[in-house]
Design a protein around this motif. Sequence first.
Motif, PDB file in Angstrom:
ATOM      1  N   LEU A 115       4.329   0.849 -10.844  1.00  0.00           N
ATOM      2  CA  LEU A 115       4.921   1.243 -12.123  1.00  0.00           C
ATOM      3  C   LEU A 115       4.051   0.804 -13.296  1.00  0.00           C
ATOM      4  O   LEU A 115       3.898   1.543 -14.291  1.00  0.00           O
ATOM      5  N   LEU A 116       3.455  -0.389 -13.196  1.00  0.00           N
ATOM      6  CA  LEU A 116       2.552  -0.833 -14.247  1.00  0.00           C
ATOM      7  C   LEU A 116       1.322   0.062 -14.329  1.00  0.00           C
ATOM      8  O   LEU A 116       0.860   0.396 -15.424  1.00  0.00           O
ATOM      9  N   ALA A 117       0.800   0.449 -13.176  1.00  0.00           N
ATOM     10  CA  ALA A 117      -0.375   1.333 -13.164  1.00  0.00           C
ATOM     11  C   ALA A 117      -0.026   2.694 -13.765  1.00  0.00           C
ATOM     12  O   ALA A 117      -0.826   3.276 -14.509  1.00  0.00           O
ATOM     13  N   ARG A 118       1.152   3.207 -13.462  1.00  0.00           N
ATOM     14  CA  ARG A 118       1.570   4.482 -14.043  1.00  0.00           C
ATOM     15  C   ARG A 118       1.746   4.363 -15.549  1.00  0.00           C
ATOM     16  O   ARG A 118       1.398   5.273 -16.307  1.00  0.00           O
ATOM     17  N   ALA A 119       2.285   3.223 -15.998  1.00  0.00           N
ATOM     18  CA  ALA A 119       2.462   3.025 -17.432  1.00  0.00           C
ATOM     19  C   ALA A 119       1.112   2.987 -18.151  1.00  0.00           C
ATOM     20  O   ALA A 119       0.954   3.564 -19.231  1.00  0.00           O
ATOM     21  N   CYS A 177       0.828  -1.210   0.000  1.00  0.00           N
ATOM     22  CA  CYS A 177       0.000   0.000   0.000  1.00  0.00           C
ATOM     23  C   CYS A 177       0.863   1.261   0.000  1.00  0.00           C
ATOM     24  O   CYS A 177       0.567   2.237  -0.714  1.00  0.00           O
ATOM     25  N   TRP A 178       1.901   1.243   0.784  1.00  0.00           N
ATOM     26  CA  TRP A 178       2.786   2.416   0.941  1.00  0.00           C
ATOM     27  C   TRP A 178       3.443   2.785  -0.394  1.00  0.00           C
ATOM     28  O   TRP A 178       3.361   3.940  -0.837  1.00  0.00           O
ATOM     29  N   ILE A 179       4.096   1.833  -1.042  1.00  0.00           N
ATOM     30  CA  ILE A 179       4.827   2.135  -2.272  1.00  0.00           C
ATOM     31  C   ILE A 179       3.874   2.392  -3.438  1.00  0.00           C
ATOM     32  O   ILE A 179       4.074   3.314  -4.233  1.00  0.00           O
ATOM     33  N   CYS A 217       1.270   5.699  -7.645  1.00  0.00           N
ATOM     34  CA  CYS A 217       0.005   5.870  -8.366  1.00  0.00           C
ATOM     35  C   CYS A 217      -1.109   6.029  -7.336  1.00  0.00           C
ATOM     36  O   CYS A 217      -1.775   5.058  -6.980  1.00  0.00           O
ATOM     37  N   PRO A 218      -1.314   7.245  -6.819  1.00  0.00           N
ATOM     38  CA  PRO A 218      -2.239   7.460  -5.706  1.00  0.00           C
ATOM     39  C   PRO A 218      -3.663   6.986  -6.006  1.00  0.00           C
ATOM     40  O   PRO A 218      -4.226   7.284  -7.052  1.00  0.00           O
ATOM     41  N   VAL A 219      -4.211   6.214  -5.065  1.00  0.00           N
ATOM     42  CA  VAL A 219      -5.612   5.804  -5.103  1.00  0.00           C
ATOM     43  C   VAL A 219      -6.151   5.920  -3.686  1.00  0.00           C
ATOM     44  O   VAL A 219      -5.420   5.787  -2.708  1.00  0.00           O
ATOM     45  N   CYS A 231       7.003  -4.138  -0.527  1.00  0.00           N
ATOM     46  CA  CYS A 231       7.510  -2.953  -1.219  1.00  0.00           C
ATOM     47  C   CYS A 231       7.844  -3.280  -2.677  1.00  0.00           C
ATOM     48  O   CYS A 231       7.565  -2.487  -3.581  1.00  0.00           O
ATOM     49  N   ALA A 232       8.447  -4.454  -2.902  1.00  0.00           N
ATOM     50  CA  ALA A 232       8.781  -4.857  -4.275  1.00  0.00           C
ATOM     51  C   ALA A 232       7.518  -5.045  -5.102  1.00  0.00           C
ATOM     52  O   ALA A 232       7.439  -4.605  -6.266  1.00  0.00           O
TER      53      ALA A 232
END
Length: 291
Positions: free
Chosen positions: A285-289, A222-224, A229-231, A277-278
């Motif tokens: 990163l996938l959500a941002r992409a 949740c943290w990373i 990608c804030p939700v 975290c990983a």
Amino acid sequence: MSWQLALQAPLEQDLSGFRHLLQARHIGHRISEAAGQQQLWVADTVTAEHVRQLYEAWLQMPADNLEFAAAPADAAAGRGMSWKQQLRRYPLTALVLLLTLLVAVWTGVGDVVENVAKLTFNAVLIEGDRAWFVPLDQTLASGQWWRLVTPVLIHFGWLHLAMNCMWFWELGRRIEQHQGSLFLLGLTLLAGVISNVSQFFFSGPAFFGGLSGVLYALLGFCWIYQRLCPVAAYALPRGVVGMMLVWLVVCLLGIVSALGFGQIANAAHVSGLLVGCAAGLLAGLLARARA
């Protein structure tokens, strides 16, 4: 912070409803006036694109749906939902907690050694008042692969059980709603195996258990993810992450054990956090992409 311009709107347009929508989704922003228009600024370009998409959807939204759209996501806390509705909405979270509670009763929260031994990482041979741990290679060679996971269901004491169940309910349903039940199952199993294996290599054969390693994985996810990608679902109450990290450091320093609260599975906590975290990094990163 370097603010990014997300959109511009006419001065006469009332953006108060849209601001409520952004606040409900925990999207930081500010509005200024320049060149005869309202300018809405956010923290980064990814958020700016997300805000533009929200704005277009908001413009098309019927007036009777505006209040619903601005309401905070109920996955974070389940407000306004009955317990039956929450069980149907978060079935895996509920199932894990049910298994944990059943195991707690069956093992007498760690007091019934014969039952605890059936779920420990190493198989245990019990003869009267004496017990021996079976080497791990022999344990796995006999087909007892479930032991890689089952220690997460063992708890030693009602306080240990209550705290872990509370946090799994709080964090698990957030992830289950946003990522799905299968994702939560995969993350729980992966974190459980890695945290158990880490604790075994750190402490050797021992009676250890609890959901704590998995909880730190859910927290780390949740943290990373929220930072990338804030939700709304992953927007934890302020100070929660800091408090959990401070608690982790306190345990690592041996303060908790020195105060007589028992041994802490520090390796399980640290490895669980790293797994979460990983996973949050990759998923974020996938959500941002995609955004």
